[in-house]
Write an enzyme that holds these catalytic residues in place. Sequence first.
Site, PDB file in Angstrom:
ATOM      1  N   HIS A  80     -26.753  11.286  97.776  1.00  0.00           N
ATOM      2  CA  HIS A  80     -27.327  10.019  97.352  1.00  0.00           C
ATOM      3  C   HIS A  80     -28.809   9.967  97.715  1.00  0.00           C
ATOM      4  O   HIS A  80     -29.341  10.840  98.408  1.00  0.00           O
ATOM      5  CB  HIS A  80     -26.562   8.859  97.988  1.00  0.00           C
ATOM      6  CG  HIS A  80     -25.149   8.735  97.505  1.00  0.00           C
ATOM      7  ND1 HIS A  80     -24.295   7.741  97.926  1.00  0.00           N
ATOM      8  CD2 HIS A  80     -24.438   9.489  96.628  1.00  0.00           C
ATOM      9  CE1 HIS A  80     -23.121   7.881  97.333  1.00  0.00           C
ATOM     10  NE2 HIS A  80     -23.181   8.937  96.549  1.00  0.00           N
TER      11      HIS A  80
ATOM     12  N   GLU B 261     -30.698   8.192  99.750  1.00  0.00           N
ATOM     13  CA  GLU B 261     -31.115   8.176 101.148  1.00  0.00           C
ATOM     14  C   GLU B 261     -31.069   9.574 101.762  1.00  0.00           C
ATOM     15  O   GLU B 261     -31.990   9.989 102.477  1.00  0.00           O
ATOM     16  CB  GLU B 261     -30.215   7.235 101.957  1.00  0.00           C
ATOM     17  CG  GLU B 261     -30.233   5.794 101.460  1.00  0.00           C
ATOM     18  CD  GLU B 261     -29.127   5.489 100.475  1.00  0.00           C
ATOM     19  OE1 GLU B 261     -28.596   4.375 100.516  1.00  0.00           O
ATOM     20  OE2 GLU B 261     -28.776   6.397  99.660  1.00  0.00           O
TER      21      GLU B 261
ATOM     22  N   CYS C 267     -24.445   3.064 101.188  1.00  0.00           N
ATOM     23  CA  CYS C 267     -22.986   3.037 101.198  1.00  0.00           C
ATOM     24  C   CYS C 267     -22.473   3.276 102.618  1.00  0.00           C
ATOM     25  O   CYS C 267     -23.118   3.949 103.430  1.00  0.00           O
ATOM     26  CB  CYS C 267     -22.418   4.059 100.223  1.00  0.00           C
ATOM     27  SG  CYS C 267     -22.757   5.783 100.646  1.00  0.00           S
TER      28      CYS C 267
ATOM     29  N   ALA D  85     -28.663  -5.077  56.245  1.00  0.00           N
ATOM     30  CA  ALA D  85     -28.264  -4.137  55.192  1.00  0.00           C
ATOM     31  C   ALA D  85     -28.273  -4.857  53.849  1.00  0.00           C
ATOM     32  O   ALA D  85     -28.127  -6.077  53.784  1.00  0.00           O
ATOM     33  CB  ALA D  85     -26.869  -3.581  55.466  1.00  0.00           C
TER      34      ALA D  85
ATOM     35  N   ASP E 127     -20.943   5.307  57.158  1.00  0.00           N
ATOM     36  CA  ASP E 127     -22.046   6.184  57.556  1.00  0.00           C
ATOM     37  C   ASP E 127     -21.608   7.538  58.097  1.00  0.00           C
ATOM     38  O   ASP E 127     -22.434   8.442  58.211  1.00  0.00           O
ATOM     39  CB  ASP E 127     -22.897   5.493  58.640  1.00  0.00           C
ATOM     40  CG  ASP E 127     -23.558   4.221  58.147  1.00  0.00           C
ATOM     41  OD1 ASP E 127     -23.777   4.112  56.920  1.00  0.00           O
ATOM     42  OD2 ASP E 127     -23.858   3.336  58.971  1.00  0.00           O
TER      43      ASP E 127
ATOM     44  N   LEU F 172     -22.578   9.613  66.511  1.00  0.00           N
ATOM     45  CA  LEU F 172     -22.484   8.807  67.732  1.00  0.00           C
ATOM     46  C   LEU F 172     -22.991   9.531  68.974  1.00  0.00           C
ATOM     47  O   LEU F 172     -22.631   9.170  70.097  1.00  0.00           O
ATOM     48  CB  LEU F 172     -21.048   8.328  67.991  1.00  0.00           C
ATOM     49  CG  LEU F 172     -20.457   7.306  67.030  1.00  0.00           C
ATOM     50  CD1 LEU F 172     -19.125   6.800  67.575  1.00  0.00           C
ATOM     51  CD2 LEU F 172     -21.394   6.142  66.782  1.00  0.00           C
TER      52      LEU F 172
ATOM     53  N   ARG G   3     -29.643  12.118  70.261  1.00  0.00           N
ATOM     54  CA  ARG G   3     -30.485  13.166  69.698  1.00  0.00           C
ATOM     55  C   ARG G   3     -31.948  12.878  70.034  1.00  0.00           C
ATOM     56  O   ARG G   3     -32.371  11.724  70.077  1.00  0.00           O
ATOM     57  CB  ARG G   3     -30.310  13.245  68.177  1.00  0.00           C
ATOM     58  CG  ARG G   3     -28.872  13.529  67.768  1.00  0.00           C
ATOM     59  CD  ARG G   3     -28.698  13.656  66.262  1.00  0.00           C
ATOM     60  NE  ARG G   3     -28.967  12.426  65.535  1.00  0.00           N
ATOM     61  CZ  ARG G   3     -28.102  11.433  65.403  1.00  0.00           C
ATOM     62  NH1 ARG G   3     -26.919  11.491  65.976  1.00  0.00           N
ATOM     63  NH2 ARG G   3     -28.408  10.359  64.705  1.00  0.00           N
TER      64      ARG G   3
ATOM     65  N   GLU H 229     -23.123  -0.099  68.585  1.00  0.00           N
ATOM     66  CA  GLU H 229     -23.806  -0.037  67.283  1.00  0.00           C
ATOM     67  C   GLU H 229     -22.724  -0.159  66.225  1.00  0.00           C
ATOM     68  O   GLU H 229     -21.983   0.785  65.982  1.00  0.00           O
ATOM     69  CB  GLU H 229     -24.577   1.275  67.105  1.00  0.00           C
ATOM     70  CG  GLU H 229     -25.836   1.387  67.927  1.00  0.00           C
ATOM     71  CD  GLU H 229     -26.723   2.553  67.498  1.00  0.00           C
ATOM     72  OE1 GLU H 229     -26.896   2.737  66.274  1.00  0.00           O
ATOM     73  OE2 GLU H 229     -27.220   3.270  68.381  1.00  0.00           O
TER      74      GLU H 229
ATOM     75  N   GLY I 160     -21.115  -2.682  62.609  1.00  0.00           N
ATOM     76  CA  GLY I 160     -21.406  -3.573  61.508  1.00  0.00           C
ATOM     77  C   GLY I 160     -21.281  -5.027  61.907  1.00  0.00           C
ATOM     78  O   GLY I 160     -20.908  -5.364  63.042  1.00  0.00           O
TER      79      GLY I 160
END
Length: 371
Positions: A44, A46, A72, A159, A197, A201, A204, A288, A290
Amino acid sequence: MRRALALAQTVMYSTAPNPRVGCVIVRDGRVLGEGATQPPGGPHAEVCALRDVQARGESVEGATLYVTLEPCSHFGRTPPCVDAVLAARPARVVVAIGDPNPLVNGQGLARLRLAGIEVTTGVCGAEALAVNAGFISRMSRGLPWVWLKMAASLDGRSALHNGVSQWITGPEARADGHRWRARACVVLTGMGTVLKDDPQLNVRGVDTPRQPRKAVVDGRFEIPEDARLFDGAEVIIFTAREDAAKTARLQAKNARVVLLPGEAAGRVDLPAMIRWLAQEQFNEVHVEAGAGLSGALVAAGCVDELLLYLAPVLLGDAAGMVRLPMLEHLDGARRYEFIETAPVGADLRVRTRVAETWRQLMQRVALPELP
């Protein structure tokens, strides 16, 4: 503390399901060491900072340790950070926010104070919560932090009526959206988007050590078995319809089928889905989808934040961003608070969130100062 927050930002894509934490150790205005939390199983923040101090041939004794989240105090994949801090004997520890994890929740700070180490809390608390809203949400209310990403024209259209939506916004906005995908633990969409589409998913154009998981809300279990999102990475399919044969075929494609029927036939129980994601240790959910699924998630109270990209264009008679029931009175409107507006290329990124939800999270991470 702002330097510690900047360090936490450098591990934005790599620590889940753990929080993103930065740590800086200072004495007499000079940085002795610093670090950020490593991927799960690694040290972690620390411990990284303490090792950095040691590598520089310095001592922590009498120094001040700044950390963006309460250290923690329990054994997980690694030993308790508070043990390492106590052994190093700083004079003071400054913490941005508390950790509502029941295994921590003030216990680490209590041990530091008991050992005679001065503790200061609440420094840059809002900024620290923004870095770890998903982790804090999951630990304090059993839900991930969910944002709904949308791209629209100035008149709120996403759209054309014939389904054409690529591309309303410019390449810079699309690239920025992928950075938000990379931050999330899972990218969620609906069957309408898959059929229209055939999205991948994935993330990129962003240098990320891991891809977020993929998830689809598919109430009637209609997902095409040759969809592009089946590329070897795990895909979670939430459905309301049982089909053992199709489930077996999709499992061979590394799909995980989760049956969560809602009250309406062919509909997934969306609140149950969000709770399931938290139970599976998903901190942040990037949606993401419709207008139908987007509206259903908003109506069910499942959306904490809106991530909107506005293009400087008017589309007129076209499809809207979310499909919600018609209101008779403005009192029934869903209201948000603005938290950011920023130009992204030729477009504008606008972020809003549910104010009451954020206020509750701030209360959960507040740590009282003790005399």
